[in-house]
Design an enzyme around this catalytic site. Sequence first.
Site, PDB file in Angstrom:
ATOM      1  N   LEU A 190      27.584  40.960  26.009  1.00 21.11           N
ATOM      2  CA  LEU A 190      26.754  41.542  27.084  1.00 21.11           C
ATOM      3  C   LEU A 190      27.166  40.994  28.452  1.00 21.11           C
ATOM      4  N   THR A 191      28.430  41.187  28.785  1.00 17.83           N
ATOM      5  CA  THR A 191      28.894  40.892  30.141  1.00 17.83           C
ATOM      6  C   THR A 191      28.311  41.964  31.064  1.00 17.83           C
ATOM      7  N   ILE A 219      33.431  36.814  21.331  1.00 11.70           N
ATOM      8  CA  ILE A 219      34.565  36.857  20.385  1.00 11.70           C
ATOM      9  C   ILE A 219      35.442  35.607  20.499  1.00 11.70           C
ATOM     10  N   PHE A 229      36.778  46.284  20.243  1.00 10.52           N
ATOM     11  CA  PHE A 229      36.734  46.904  21.575  1.00 10.52           C
ATOM     12  C   PHE A 229      36.474  45.859  22.658  1.00 10.52           C
ATOM     13  N   ALA A 230      36.091  44.647  22.270  1.00 12.52           N
ATOM     14  CA  ALA A 230      35.645  43.660  23.259  1.00 12.52           C
ATOM     15  C   ALA A 230      36.791  43.290  24.187  1.00 12.52           C
ATOM     16  N   THR A 290      45.563  49.700  25.143  1.00 11.66           N
ATOM     17  CA  THR A 290      45.697  50.648  26.250  1.00 11.66           C
ATOM     18  C   THR A 290      47.145  51.084  26.467  1.00 11.66           C
ATOM     19  N   ASP A 291      47.304  52.250  27.069  1.00 14.78           N
ATOM     20  CA  ASP A 291      48.659  52.707  27.444  1.00 14.78           C
ATOM     21  C   ASP A 291      49.210  51.891  28.620  1.00 14.78           C
ATOM     22  N   GLU A 292      48.319  51.130  29.304  1.00 15.91           N
ATOM     23  CA  GLU A 292      48.776  50.405  30.505  1.00 15.91           C
ATOM     24  C   GLU A 292      49.767  49.304  30.154  1.00 15.91           C
ATOM     25  N   TYR A 323      45.210  42.774  34.089  1.00 13.90           N
ATOM     26  CA  TYR A 323      44.540  43.422  32.949  1.00 13.90           C
ATOM     27  C   TYR A 323      45.554  43.834  31.881  1.00 13.90           C
ATOM     28  N   ALA A 335      48.624  42.975  31.449  1.00 12.34           N
ATOM     29  CA  ALA A 335      49.377  41.848  30.884  1.00 12.34           C
ATOM     30  C   ALA A 335      48.550  41.140  29.813  1.00 12.34           C
ATOM     31  N   LYS A 383      46.188  42.533  27.979  1.00 12.17           N
ATOM     32  CA  LYS A 383      46.116  43.413  26.805  1.00 12.17           C
ATOM     33  C   LYS A 383      47.452  43.388  26.051  1.00 12.17           C
ATOM     34  N   ARG A 394      46.825  60.088  35.765  1.00 20.70           N
ATOM     35  CA  ARG A 394      46.301  59.504  34.533  1.00 20.70           C
ATOM     36  C   ARG A 394      46.183  60.639  33.508  1.00 20.70           C
ATOM     37  N   ARG A 415      45.271  50.249  45.747  1.00 21.58           N
ATOM     38  CA  ARG A 415      45.196  49.086  44.837  1.00 21.58           C
ATOM     39  C   ARG A 415      46.552  48.376  44.858  1.00 21.58           C
TER      40      ARG A 415
HETATM   41  P1  NAD Z   1      33.972  48.115  28.669  1.00 20.59           P
HETATM   42  O1  NAD Z   1      34.358  47.175  29.759  1.00 20.59           O
HETATM   43  O2  NAD Z   1      33.088  49.269  28.965  1.00 20.59           O
HETATM   44  O3  NAD Z   1      33.249  47.294  27.492  1.00 20.59           O
HETATM   45  C1  NAD Z   1      33.710  46.066  27.034  1.00 20.59           C
HETATM   46  C2  NAD Z   1      32.630  45.465  26.145  1.00 20.59           C
HETATM   47  O4  NAD Z   1      33.116  44.207  25.651  1.00 20.59           O
HETATM   48  C3  NAD Z   1      31.313  45.177  26.874  1.00 20.59           C
HETATM   49  O5  NAD Z   1      30.234  45.579  26.090  1.00 20.59           O
HETATM   50  C4  NAD Z   1      31.325  43.666  27.047  1.00 20.59           C
HETATM   51  O6  NAD Z   1      30.031  43.104  27.085  1.00 20.59           O
HETATM   52  C5  NAD Z   1      32.094  43.233  25.804  1.00 20.59           C
HETATM   53  N1  NAD Z   1      32.734  41.934  25.954  1.00 20.59           N
HETATM   54  C6  NAD Z   1      33.478  41.476  27.005  1.00 20.59           C
HETATM   55  N2  NAD Z   1      33.889  40.212  26.773  1.00 20.59           N
HETATM   56  C7  NAD Z   1      33.409  39.874  25.555  1.00 20.59           C
HETATM   57  C8  NAD Z   1      33.503  38.699  24.756  1.00 20.59           C
HETATM   58  N3  NAD Z   1      34.172  37.621  25.196  1.00 20.59           N
HETATM   59  N4  NAD Z   1      32.906  38.689  23.558  1.00 20.59           N
HETATM   60  C9  NAD Z   1      32.214  39.768  23.108  1.00 20.59           C
HETATM   61  N5  NAD Z   1      32.090  40.900  23.832  1.00 20.59           N
HETATM   62  C10 NAD Z   1      32.674  40.947  25.035  1.00 20.59           C
HETATM   63  O7  NAD Z   1      35.341  48.574  28.031  1.00 20.59           O
HETATM   64  P2  NAD Z   1      35.722  49.972  27.365  1.00 20.59           P
HETATM   65  O8  NAD Z   1      36.106  50.906  28.447  1.00 20.59           O
HETATM   66  O9  NAD Z   1      34.676  50.372  26.395  1.00 20.59           O
HETATM   67  O10 NAD Z   1      37.057  49.566  26.611  1.00 20.59           O
HETATM   68  C11 NAD Z   1      37.041  49.183  25.230  1.00 20.59           C
HETATM   69  C12 NAD Z   1      38.444  48.816  24.825  1.00 20.59           C
HETATM   70  O11 NAD Z   1      39.302  49.928  25.040  1.00 20.59           O
HETATM   71  C13 NAD Z   1      39.034  47.667  25.652  1.00 20.59           C
HETATM   72  O12 NAD Z   1      39.794  46.850  24.802  1.00 20.59           O
HETATM   73  C14 NAD Z   1      39.931  48.352  26.661  1.00 20.59           C
HETATM   74  O13 NAD Z   1      41.008  47.519  27.008  1.00 20.59           O
HETATM   75  C15 NAD Z   1      40.395  49.554  25.859  1.00 20.59           C
HETATM   76  N6  NAD Z   1      40.767  50.725  26.677  1.00 20.59           N
HETATM   77  C16 NAD Z   1      39.844  51.311  27.507  1.00 20.59           C
HETATM   78  C17 NAD Z   1      40.212  52.447  28.238  1.00 20.59           C
HETATM   79  C18 NAD Z   1      39.236  53.173  29.136  1.00 20.59           C
HETATM   80  O14 NAD Z   1      39.617  54.178  29.735  1.00 20.59           O
HETATM   81  N7  NAD Z   1      37.983  52.738  29.253  1.00 20.59           N
HETATM   82  C19 NAD Z   1      41.501  52.950  28.148  1.00 20.59           C
HETATM   83  C20 NAD Z   1      42.416  52.298  27.322  1.00 20.59           C
HETATM   84  C21 NAD Z   1      42.020  51.213  26.558  1.00 20.59           C
HETATM   85  P1  TYD Z   2      40.190  53.470  36.824  1.00 23.95           P
HETATM   86  O1  TYD Z   2      39.070  54.368  36.412  1.00 23.95           O
HETATM   87  O2  TYD Z   2      39.874  52.149  37.432  1.00 23.95           O
HETATM   88  O3  TYD Z   2      41.148  53.310  35.547  1.00 23.95           O
HETATM   89  P2  TYD Z   2      42.647  52.665  35.461  1.00 23.95           P
HETATM   90  O4  TYD Z   2      42.918  51.848  36.649  1.00 23.95           O
HETATM   91  O5  TYD Z   2      42.513  51.834  34.216  1.00 23.95           O
HETATM   92  O6  TYD Z   2      43.575  53.825  35.292  1.00 23.95           O
HETATM   93  O7  TYD Z   2      41.103  54.269  37.857  1.00 23.95           O
HETATM   94  C1  TYD Z   2      41.646  55.539  37.535  1.00 23.95           C
HETATM   95  C2  TYD Z   2      42.528  55.945  38.707  1.00 23.95           C
HETATM   96  O8  TYD Z   2      41.682  56.166  39.836  1.00 23.95           O
HETATM   97  C3  TYD Z   2      43.517  54.875  39.119  1.00 23.95           C
HETATM   98  O9  TYD Z   2      44.726  55.502  39.540  1.00 23.95           O
HETATM   99  C4  TYD Z   2      42.849  54.184  40.287  1.00 23.95           C
HETATM  100  C5  TYD Z   2      42.059  55.313  40.925  1.00 23.95           C
HETATM  101  N1  TYD Z   2      40.806  54.920  41.612  1.00 23.95           N
HETATM  102  C6  TYD Z   2      40.553  55.379  42.901  1.00 23.95           C
HETATM  103  O10 TYD Z   2      41.364  56.109  43.501  1.00 23.95           O
HETATM  104  N2  TYD Z   2      39.385  55.002  43.514  1.00 23.95           N
HETATM  105  C7  TYD Z   2      38.483  54.196  42.900  1.00 23.95           C
HETATM  106  O11 TYD Z   2      37.444  53.852  43.533  1.00 23.95           O
HETATM  107  C8  TYD Z   2      38.735  53.743  41.571  1.00 23.95           C
HETATM  108  C9  TYD Z   2      37.757  52.851  40.856  1.00 23.95           C
HETATM  109  C10 TYD Z   2      39.910  54.149  40.965  1.00 23.95           C
END
Ligand code: NAD
Ligand code: TYD
Length: 355
Positions: free
Chosen positions: A37-38, A62, A83-84, A136-138, A162, A164, A166, A226, A294
Amino acid sequence: MNSVMLVTGGAGFIGSNFVHEWFRQHPEGHVVVLDALTYAGHRESLAGLEGRPGFQFIHGDIADMACVSAILAEHQPAALVNFAAESHVDRSIHGPGDFIRTNVNGTFTLLEAARSYWQGLSASAQAAFRFLHVSTDEVYGSLSADDAPFAETHPYQPNSPYSASKAASDHLVRAWFHTYGLPVLTTNCSNNYGPFHYPEKLIPLVILNALAGRPLPIYGNGSNVRDWLFVTDHCAAIRRVLAAGVPGETYNVGGWNEKTNLEVVHTICARLDALHPREDGKSYAEQIQFVTDRPGHDQRYAIDASKLARELGWKPEETFETGIEKTVHWYLEHQDWVRAVTGGAFDAWLKNHYK
Ligand code: NAD
Ligand code: TYD
């Protein structure tokens, strides 16, 4: 499926969707969520499941070996889906320490706890166990406009703290398979969007800022690309990989939906103009504001998800247009959730980051 699944990070965006979808597919399922619950994790995202048979929430970290080991020993899961993570690139630029702690040390701790638990299982339970790591694809870095999309064989070239962190976690997961035989699976997905998405990320931020009359911040000139994946399509892909993926393999998950950020924001504005018009009759697009880029901003991500289609028969169901329609509706209809997860710390983040 009656066996227990441990879902770490299940109170976050994708994790909470995964748990909701799991119970939709397996009403008799048994899921234990472990989440620290961050700022990104919210019990409200699991509200509909609280008290339901087969669902249990544990508040924990975790990176805490004693906590993770005790949960594994007590619940005897047949699978662990991780997913954490710390997941926001901009926050990793402001402060990378938490990313190393959770994404690297936390994944290491999970792997070690899982290895010890798994080694104590019967031969048949060992063979059935799965450790699925969501990545992630990043990790693959950035593409130019004419490069082919990322396949699983693309070299790792992470550019942000981030990505790096992952990438490091993916390498650990791979090594625990090759060295110890732990049956791991790794999925590398593109940008997700949909319900329960914390509004620091582009799509929910733009929806909420538009409705609040605030600027819609676009980094640089908005030409970054994206590949957008609707979150329930991602959840279906993870279920498929859990059921039929080959241990030690990685699977790329993408939506075949490449869009520039400017296209994404204009699409959201057009949907809001239709569903919830501004009082002055003007378009929400008037609120677009180009802001400082960014640092190290990756230009383009695109996923080649053909391995998953070919080997496991998964394809996304949503187009960007159908997914964004559902997403805008969801945010319009769930302002209570928005209020519960924003305010205080979230406003401080906006103020500090977009000053
Ligand atoms: P999110 O940030 O919404 O959620 C992360 C969750 O992990 C939160 O509930 C947080 O409380 C929990 N958490 C953080 N640190 C923790 C710890 N030390 N122990 C236990 N819980 C912890 O993230 P998301 O968008 O749901 O992403 C989930 C996974 O998918 C991540 O690994 C992320 O790298 C990956 N991912 C996300 C996206 C995206 O577009 N959101 C894309 C590619 C990959
Ligand atoms: P984001 O949702 O942060 O995902 P990621 O960086 O993991 O791809 O950003 C998606 C794209 O949108 C990314 O190219 C950065 C851009 N972006 C903005 O232009 N403005 C914003 O305020 C944010 C948060 C992201």
